[in-house]
Design an enzyme around this catalytic site. Structure first.
Site, mmCIF file in Angstrom:
data_model
loop_
_atom_site.group_PDB
_atom_site.id
_atom_site.type_symbol
_atom_site.label_atom_id
_atom_site.label_comp_id
_atom_site.label_asym_id
_atom_site.label_seq_id
_atom_site.Cartn_x
_atom_site.Cartn_y
_atom_site.Cartn_z
ATOM 1 N N HIS A 110 0.844 -1.197 0.000
ATOM 2 C CA HIS A 110 0.000 0.000 0.000
ATOM 3 C C HIS A 110 0.882 1.251 0.000
ATOM 4 O O HIS A 110 1.858 1.317 0.757
ATOM 5 C CB HIS A 110 -0.919 -0.027 1.230
ATOM 6 C CG HIS A 110 -1.885 1.105 1.229
ATOM 7 N ND1 HIS A 110 -2.999 1.128 0.407
ATOM 8 C CD2 HIS A 110 -1.904 2.274 1.908
ATOM 9 C CE1 HIS A 110 -3.647 2.258 0.594
ATOM 10 N NE2 HIS A 110 -3.007 2.977 1.497
ATOM 11 N N GLU A 175 8.505 1.091 -3.310
ATOM 12 C CA GLU A 175 7.626 -0.096 -3.290
ATOM 13 C C GLU A 175 8.348 -1.285 -3.937
ATOM 14 O O GLU A 175 8.299 -2.405 -3.438
ATOM 15 C CB GLU A 175 6.336 0.175 -4.074
ATOM 16 C CG GLU A 175 5.355 1.074 -3.366
ATOM 17 C CD GLU A 175 4.033 1.190 -4.122
ATOM 18 O OE1 GLU A 175 3.529 0.179 -4.645
ATOM 19 O OE2 GLU A 175 3.497 2.309 -4.196
HETATM 20 C C1 GAR Z 1 0.919 0.775 -6.295
HETATM 21 O O1 GAR Z 1 1.309 2.065 -5.926
HETATM 22 C C2 GAR Z 1 0.297 0.053 -5.119
HETATM 23 O O2 GAR Z 1 0.892 0.345 -3.885
HETATM 24 C C3 GAR Z 1 -1.103 0.571 -5.164
HETATM 25 O O3 GAR Z 1 -1.432 0.603 -6.521
HETATM 26 C C4 GAR Z 1 -0.236 0.827 -7.283
HETATM 27 C C5 GAR Z 1 -0.146 -0.256 -8.327
HETATM 28 O O4 GAR Z 1 0.913 -0.011 -9.207
HETATM 29 N N1 GAR Z 1 -1.983 -0.253 -4.425
HETATM 30 C C6 GAR Z 1 -3.030 0.192 -3.758
HETATM 31 O O5 GAR Z 1 -3.340 1.365 -3.727
HETATM 32 C C7 GAR Z 1 -3.820 -0.871 -3.036
HETATM 33 N N2 GAR Z 1 -4.711 -0.297 -2.107
HETATM 34 P P1 GAR Z 1 1.488 -1.169 -10.111
HETATM 35 O O6 GAR Z 1 0.283 -1.809 -10.827
HETATM 36 O O7 GAR Z 1 2.396 -0.467 -11.073
HETATM 37 O O8 GAR Z 1 2.184 -2.148 -9.237
#
Ligand code: GAR
Length: 188
Positions: A110, A175
């Site tokens: 998150h 992340e």
């Molecule tokens: C990421 O920033 C992740 O932390 C967030 O969505 C994005 C996905 O990016 N997740 C949430 O907000 C879950 N509540 P990605 O598809 O490039 O990994």
């Protein structure tokens, strides 16, 4: 001696940059996981392209009927003997039933310093509130949104010149580093 790798499924809904970082991690000799399945509720998710590229099975499931969708997924997870689920930008909330049926860890990443800023549009809210710091969190998934036990967190400073794009880029970068680290931590 070769490390026994945990059979893992990654759930996505969109871009899939965390999926990409987990695939890169999984291909390292010393990684603890091997990715056998990519699950998406969105047939148009950009990240699904990685399935073909890396020859990982994909499963697209329509969540209009969530109960049916989850039953289908559980069946597939069992048949493949999956022992770990990583949610990576998966924008559906898994039911309590699903979480109870899958007897192994489910992790989520998150983009905030939980328990602050659960839910959507985190970066926007963080900027509006003029926070000095932000970051990201990997946690266990329970039946409440973004509320399971925290495994790992990384914090970064917000500068005056940082806008929405800058913050999301910076957080995304950490992340990609923290998710593999968190996996290492729980599987050690
Ligand atoms: C990421 O920033 C992740 O932390 C967030 O969505 C994005 C996905 O990016 N997740 C949430 O907000 C879950 N509540 P990605 O598809 O490039 O990994």
């Amino acid at each position: 001696m070769a490390i026994k790798k945990i059979k893992t499924a990654i759930f996505i809904s969109g871009r899939g940059s965390n999926l990409k970082s987990l695939i890169n991690y999984s291909r390292k000799k010393k990684s603890k996981i091997k990715i056998f399945l990519i699950v998406s509720n969105n047939s148009k998710a950009e990240g699904l392209k990685l399935s073909k590229k890396h020859k990982i099975k994909k499963m697209i499931v329509d969540f209009k009927n969530q109960k049916m969708a989850e039953n289908k997924i559980i069946k597939e997870l069992n048949s493949q003997n999956i022992k770990l689920i990583c949610l990576a930008g998966f924008m559906k909330i898994l039911s309590k039933k699903f979480i109870n049926k899958f007897k192994h860890p489910i992790l989520n990443i998150h983009p905030s310093l939980l328990p602050k800023y659960k839910g959507l549009n985190t970066h926007k809210r963080i900027l509006q509130n003029k926070e000095k710091y932000t970051g990201c969190t990997v946690h266990y998934v329970n039946e409440k949104l973004d509320s399971g036990k925290i495994i790992l967190q990384k914090k970064i400073k917000i500068f005056k010149k940082d806008n929405l794009k800058k913050i999301s880029d910076k957080v995304l970068k950490i992340e990609h580093a923290i998710y593999p680290e968190a996996i290492e931590k729980i599987l050690n």
